[in-house]
Design an enzyme around this catalytic site. Structure first.
Site, PDB file in Angstrom:
ATOM      1  N   ASP A 116       6.105   8.102   0.689  1.00 15.50           N
ATOM      2  CA  ASP A 116       4.711   8.536   0.694  1.00 15.50           C
ATOM      3  C   ASP A 116       3.935   8.008   1.901  1.00 15.50           C
ATOM      4  OD1 ASP A 116       5.245   9.825  -1.675  1.00 15.50           O
ATOM      5  OD2 ASP A 116       4.469   8.218  -2.931  1.00 15.50           O
TER       6      ASP A 116
ATOM      7  N   ASP B 242      -2.506   3.587  -9.793  1.00 10.75           N
ATOM      8  CA  ASP B 242      -2.683   2.762  -8.606  1.00 10.75           C
ATOM      9  C   ASP B 242      -3.878   3.176  -7.755  1.00 10.75           C
ATOM     10  OD1 ASP B 242      -0.694   0.969  -9.122  1.00 10.75           O
ATOM     11  OD2 ASP B 242       0.828   1.974  -7.921  1.00 10.75           O
TER      12      ASP B 242
ATOM     13  N   SER C 204      10.979   7.195  -7.650  1.00  6.28           N
ATOM     14  CA  SER C 204       9.874   6.474  -7.025  1.00  6.28           C
ATOM     15  C   SER C 204       9.934   5.045  -7.539  1.00  6.28           C
ATOM     16  CB  SER C 204       8.535   7.116  -7.405  1.00  6.28           C
ATOM     17  OG  SER C 204       7.461   6.335  -6.914  1.00  6.28           O
TER      18      SER C 204
END
Length: 422
Positions: A19, A128, A180
């Site tokens: 990312d 997050d 992830s």
């Protein structure tokens, strides 16, 4: 979001993963001069070596790797441990505890390079984004916030992999292993790919820190952790630094398959998600401290601590580390745990961590009181009045309801009071 003409410097919370790697060129295409802040919270050298060079090759103007391991442990992990804070009964808050430390360092670097904005690689579906942005709001409300996952037309990790290939950005994620992951000193989490389906058993290739419990050693191993006022200070009788304590316990407990969790959790933004978590050291420390707290903490204080611990965890999970409610609860736990001093021994075997002994100067256990042997400082005759008084409200309620249900018994005298009334 395009960069303003007057100041185009922006600081990105950078990990070098999929990312944040593709965010650098994406921001640059919109006129930003990208500066990266990578927080070393114990994710391992394989994720940190060459990070500055990778960021520069991707288009970053600078990249700072800040060693945050010590503050991560002492400022966030240990306070959460002292509160025995667990989210929804399972999650030991590994990612939640790290974000405030990294975001605060990111703000500091933004001031250092005189940036006008900060950015993160969190998705619009996750927790997050809240954890990062509440820190920004607390310490840098003047800085603009850029969240590419909320703005760009990339909608999946497959799209992100394609974008990386187009920009010739080296990444480790593939379409086959598309997990992830978030790793730090305390834990590693795994999401995405086959893990997203709760009906699918955890893929064997997802786990990284822990041995399969079925393949763990047949011989159990015992570790003894010493605490002072709820904070761990020794391992097997030896004084050890906070970081080394967690690193060592991760290795020992991980080899026995301790610390694996498969969780369905409720995200702050509303949906349920499934994640795999590995927290070997944390599992041992929570087990040990829980037993020591039971030994050393007075009953009503313990009941209150057990009630407030989940509230503390929820505040941390929701990104409210710098919220006055979390700070106030921290004050309670610091006071409540001041006598929780001693040591607990935990047996590790085939994925389990079980306390087998506990002792310490803070102990409230008195053998002459707890023993089945009568006499000593406890007079069993006192129990008769206590039991009758304790049961008095229920006795009265049941008697009254019985008379109400049977009108013919209304003239029946009420039962004699079990105790004298003055």
């Amino acid at each position: 979001m395009k960069a303003p003409a007057h100041n185009n410097r922006i600081v990105l919370a950078y990990s070098g993963g999929l990312d944040t790697s593709i965010i650098i060129p994406w921001l640059a295409e919109r006129g930003w001069q990208v500066h990266c802040l990578a927080g070393d919270v114990g994710q391992g050298s394989e994720e940190l070596v060459g990070l500055e060079e990778k960021a520069a090759a991707t288009g970053a103007a600078s990249c700072k790797v800040a060693n945050l391991q010590e503050p991560f442990v002492t400022e966030t992990i240990f306070p959460c441990l002292r509160a025995l804070a667990v989210y929804e009964g399972k999650y030991l808050l590994g990612t939640s505890m790290a974000r405030p430390v990294v975001a605060r360092a990111q703000v500091d670097y933004a001031r250092e390079v005189n940036a006008s904005a900060v950015a993160h690689g969190c998705t619009g579906k996750g927790n997050d984004q809240v954890r990062f942005e509440l820190v920004y709001q607390a310490f840098a409300p003047d800085l603009a916030i850029v969240a590419p996952w909320r703005d760009w037309d990339i909608i999946s990790r497959e799209d992100a992999i394609d974008y990386a290939a187009e920009k010739k950005i080296p990444i480790t994620a593939t379409r086959k292993k598309i997990y992830s992951r978030d790793r730090n000193l305390w834990h590693i989490s795994h999401e995405g790919g086959a893990i997203e389906n709760p009906a699918t058993p955890p893929p064997a290739d997802a786990w990284m820190l822990t041995t399969d419990p079925q393949e763990a050693p047949d011989q159990a191993e015992e570790v003894t952790v010493g605490f002072e006022s709820g904070i761990p200070t020794t391992l097997n009788g030896q004084v050890i630094s906070p970081v080394a304590l967690i690193e060592t316990l991760n290795q020992i407990a991980g080899a026995h398959g301790v610390g694996r969790l498969d969780i369905i959790e409720n995200r702050l933004v509303g949906m349920k998600s499934r994640g795999l978590y590995e927290t070997p050291a944390g599992t041992v420390l929570y087990e040990a401290l829980g037993q020591l707290r039971a030994l050393c903490m007075e009953r009503e204080t313990l009941a209150l601590a057990e009630k407030l611990g989940p509230q503390y965890a929820r505040l941390v999970y929701n990104g409210q580390w710098y919220h006055p409610a979390r700070e106030s609860l921290d004050g309670f736990f610091a006071e409540a745990m001041k006598h929780v001093t001693g040591s607990a021994t935990v047996r590790l075997w085939k994925g389990t961590a079980t306390s087998i002994s506990v002792e310490g100067p803070g102990s409230l256990y008195q053998e002459d009181l707890a023993s089945f042997t009568m006499g000593g400082t406890y007079d069993p005759k006192h129990s008769e009045g206590f039991v009758r008084l304790f049961g008095l409200p229920g006795t009265v309620e049941r008697s009254v309801r019985a008379r109400q249900a049977s009108p013919e018994s209304a003239t029946t005298p009420a039962p004699e009071s079990p105790v004298p009334v003055s």
